[in-house]
Motif scaffolding. Structure first.
Motif, mmCIF file in Angstrom:
data_model
loop_
_atom_site.group_PDB
_atom_site.id
_atom_site.type_symbol
_atom_site.label_atom_id
_atom_site.label_comp_id
_atom_site.label_asym_id
_atom_site.label_seq_id
_atom_site.Cartn_x
_atom_site.Cartn_y
_atom_site.Cartn_z
ATOM 1 N N THR A 241 34.876 -12.029 -54.626
ATOM 2 C CA THR A 241 35.087 -13.040 -55.665
ATOM 3 C C THR A 241 35.558 -12.323 -56.921
ATOM 4 O O THR A 241 34.957 -11.314 -57.320
ATOM 5 N N VAL A 242 36.618 -12.842 -57.529
ATOM 6 C CA VAL A 242 37.175 -12.185 -58.720
ATOM 7 C C VAL A 242 37.377 -13.196 -59.844
ATOM 8 O O VAL A 242 37.576 -14.395 -59.607
ATOM 9 N N ALA A 243 37.315 -12.684 -61.070
ATOM 10 C CA ALA A 243 37.664 -13.461 -62.253
ATOM 11 C C ALA A 243 39.023 -12.973 -62.742
ATOM 12 O O ALA A 243 39.266 -11.770 -62.842
ATOM 13 N N ILE A 244 39.906 -13.916 -63.032
ATOM 14 C CA ILE A 244 41.278 -13.576 -63.421
ATOM 15 C C ILE A 244 41.376 -13.445 -64.941
ATOM 16 O O ILE A 244 40.888 -14.291 -65.691
ATOM 17 N N TYR A 245 41.990 -12.355 -65.338
ATOM 18 C CA TYR A 245 42.261 -12.093 -66.755
ATOM 19 C C TYR A 245 43.711 -11.666 -66.889
ATOM 20 O O TYR A 245 44.425 -11.530 -65.893
ATOM 21 N N ARG A 246 44.140 -11.406 -68.106
ATOM 22 C CA ARG A 246 45.460 -10.808 -68.309
ATOM 23 C C ARG A 246 45.346 -9.313 -68.039
ATOM 24 O O ARG A 246 44.409 -8.678 -68.483
ATOM 25 N N GLY A 247 46.252 -8.768 -67.292
ATOM 26 C CA GLY A 247 46.261 -7.323 -67.057
ATOM 27 C C GLY A 247 45.588 -6.886 -65.781
ATOM 28 O O GLY A 247 46.156 -6.147 -65.008
ATOM 29 N N LYS A 248 44.376 -7.370 -65.535
ATOM 30 C CA LYS A 248 43.652 -6.931 -64.344
ATOM 31 C C LYS A 248 42.491 -7.868 -64.044
ATOM 32 O O LYS A 248 41.767 -8.266 -64.956
ATOM 33 N N ALA A 249 42.317 -8.208 -62.769
ATOM 34 C CA ALA A 249 41.189 -9.050 -62.365
ATOM 35 C C ALA A 249 39.892 -8.242 -62.398
ATOM 36 O O ALA A 249 39.902 -7.020 -62.205
ATOM 37 N N GLU A 250 38.792 -8.931 -62.634
ATOM 38 C CA GLU A 250 37.483 -8.287 -62.517
ATOM 39 C C GLU A 250 36.848 -8.702 -61.203
ATOM 40 O O GLU A 250 36.735 -9.900 -60.918
ATOM 41 N N ILE A 251 36.453 -7.726 -60.412
ATOM 42 C CA ILE A 251 35.762 -8.013 -59.161
ATOM 43 C C ILE A 251 34.295 -8.296 -59.490
ATOM 44 O O ILE A 251 33.588 -7.439 -60.016
ATOM 45 N N LEU A 252 33.854 -9.530 -59.203
ATOM 46 C CA LEU A 252 32.491 -9.935 -59.542
ATOM 47 C C LEU A 252 31.486 -9.563 -58.454
ATOM 48 O O LEU A 252 30.323 -9.290 -58.742
ATOM 49 N N SER A 253 31.942 -9.579 -57.207
ATOM 50 C CA SER A 253 31.082 -9.165 -56.095
ATOM 51 C C SER A 253 31.163 -7.646 -55.953
ATOM 52 O O SER A 253 31.876 -6.985 -56.704
ATOM 53 N N SER A 254 30.428 -7.088 -54.990
ATOM 54 C CA SER A 254 30.373 -5.624 -54.902
ATOM 55 C C SER A 254 30.139 -5.152 -53.471
ATOM 56 O O SER A 254 29.293 -5.701 -52.755
ATOM 57 N N PHE A 255 30.897 -4.124 -53.080
ATOM 58 C CA PHE A 255 30.651 -3.417 -51.810
ATOM 59 C C PHE A 255 29.916 -2.094 -52.067
ATOM 60 O O PHE A 255 29.740 -1.290 -51.147
ATOM 61 N N GLU A 256 29.521 -1.857 -53.298
ATOM 62 C CA GLU A 256 29.011 -0.546 -53.693
ATOM 63 C C GLU A 256 27.823 -0.102 -52.837
ATOM 64 O O GLU A 256 27.790 1.031 -52.339
ATOM 65 N N GLU A 257 26.858 -0.986 -52.648
ATOM 66 C CA GLU A 257 25.656 -0.617 -51.891
ATOM 67 C C GLU A 257 25.992 -0.387 -50.419
ATOM 68 O O GLU A 257 25.505 0.558 -49.789
ATOM 69 N N VAL A 258 26.841 -1.248 -49.862
ATOM 70 C CA VAL A 258 27.254 -1.099 -48.462
ATOM 71 C C VAL A 258 27.964 0.236 -48.261
ATOM 72 O O VAL A 258 27.680 1.000 -47.328
ATOM 73 N N GLU A 259 28.898 0.535 -49.152
ATOM 74 C CA GLU A 259 29.681 1.765 -49.002
ATOM 75 C C GLU A 259 28.816 3.019 -49.233
ATOM 76 O O GLU A 259 29.052 4.050 -48.602
ATOM 77 N N ARG A 260 27.822 2.908 -50.085
ATOM 78 C CA ARG A 260 26.901 4.030 -50.283
ATOM 79 C C ARG A 260 26.149 4.316 -48.983
ATOM 80 O O ARG A 260 25.991 5.485 -48.576
ATOM 81 N N LEU A 261 25.709 3.260 -48.320
ATOM 82 C CA LEU A 261 24.989 3.437 -47.044
ATOM 83 C C LEU A 261 25.918 3.971 -45.959
ATOM 84 O O LEU A 261 25.504 4.776 -45.121
ATOM 85 N N GLU A 262 27.166 3.544 -45.967
ATOM 86 C CA GLU A 262 28.124 4.026 -44.967
ATOM 87 C C GLU A 262 28.405 5.515 -45.128
ATOM 88 O O GLU A 262 28.644 6.213 -44.137
ATOM 89 N N ARG A 263 28.380 5.995 -46.369
ATOM 90 C CA ARG A 263 28.661 7.423 -46.605
ATOM 91 C C ARG A 263 27.504 8.314 -46.156
ATOM 92 O O ARG A 263 27.701 9.478 -45.819
ATOM 93 N N ASN A 264 26.285 7.767 -46.164
ATOM 94 C CA ASN A 264 25.094 8.579 -45.821
ATOM 95 C C ASN A 264 24.864 8.642 -44.321
ATOM 96 O O ASN A 264 25.371 7.876 -43.567
#
Length: 264
Positions: A241-264
């Motif tokens: 899910t993203v919020a649209i702005y001028r210049g660049k969208a902001e990603i409101l959701s996150s894969f950060e925790e999933v990707e951290r677990l995948e790296r370990n």
């Protein structure tokens, strides 16, 4: 078509709902392994969402036939593209992939995100499908900018995936999101640059490439929820899910925790 532009305060509430969804996917990621049932994953997700003061949006969400979805997450294994229903007979096996789509309603606003996970050792061919689909998601997000059009998002996704010989699902799309899980506009994963709805600052949309290894044709199962590839080949699904702005969208959701677990 009625598109709701969000205020900064509303986007902040959406950010919190989407962060909860991201954390829920991270919690699910800890339990994805051979021998686990998709019903077990659903129970983990529902408990986590409710323990954090939110409501699982998918539970009892009606389909076009008026049938309520019976679970809190969609668990789509291998050739299931979307809307797989969790069950105690669906047991994950080494080499499977599973797309987990998750939604939560928190403080009046919705979060929505999906991640396709590998179960054990997955073939290099299938891993490339997942990698390409995930790349396409971020290419779509790069085009989710005020002043561009919906068609720019779809074109970016389509061009990337079709250049590698994959099928791009047409019948299912991303969507606007806010107080309702599904709002205008639709966000297809195919299209022509410069076509479609003009993107404006304050729009919030869910971008979600659904990509097939083989033909893009879909088949609906008798439960009227589960949608599979007709040729039985695997499909991948990633969503932010993203919020649209001028210049660049902001990603409101996150894969950060999933990707951290995948790296370990």
């Amino acid at each position: 078509m009625k598109i709701f532009l969000k205020t900064e305060d509303e986007i902040e509430l959406m950010r919190k709902a989407n962060q909860l969804v991201g954390n829920t996917l991270g919690e699910i990621a800890k339990h994805i392994k051979p021998g686990v049932t998709t019903l077990q994953l659903d129970k983990i997700a529902e408990s986590y969402i409710r323990d954090n003061g939110a409501i699982p949006t998918f539970k009892n969400y009606p389909n076009p036939f008026g049938q309520p979805f019976p679970a809190s997450i969609c668990t789509s294994v291998n050739d299931v593209v979307v809307h797989g229903i969790p069950g105690n007979k669906t047991v994950l096996r080494d080499g499977d992939i599973i797309s987990v789509d998750c939604g939560a309603l928190l403080n009046g606003f919705n979060g929505d995100s999906c991640y396709t996970f590998c179960v054990g050792e997955v073939s290099a061919e299938v891993k490339l499908l997942l990698q390409t689909t995930k790349e396409a998601l971020y290419l779509g997000i790069e085009n989710a900018v005020a002043g561009k059009h919906i068609g720019d998002i779809g074109h970016a996704v389509q061009a990337h995936c079709e250049s590698r010989g994959y099928g791009v699902v047409r019948e299912l799309t991303g969507h606007g999101i806010g107080r309702e899980m599904h709002e205008d506009p639709s966000v297809p994963n195919y299209g022509t640059s410069g076509s479609g709805v003009l993107l404006k600052a304050g729009m919030c949309i869910a971008i979600e490439p659904m990509i097939t290894m083989g033909d893009r044709s879909l088949c609906m199962m008798p439960d009227r929820w589960t949608i599979k590839t007709c040729d039985g080949k695997p499909a991948a699904h990633f969503e932010h899910t993203v919020a649209i702005y001028r210049g660049k969208a902001e990603i409101l959701s996150s894969f950060e925790e999933v990707e951290r677990l995948e790296r370990n």
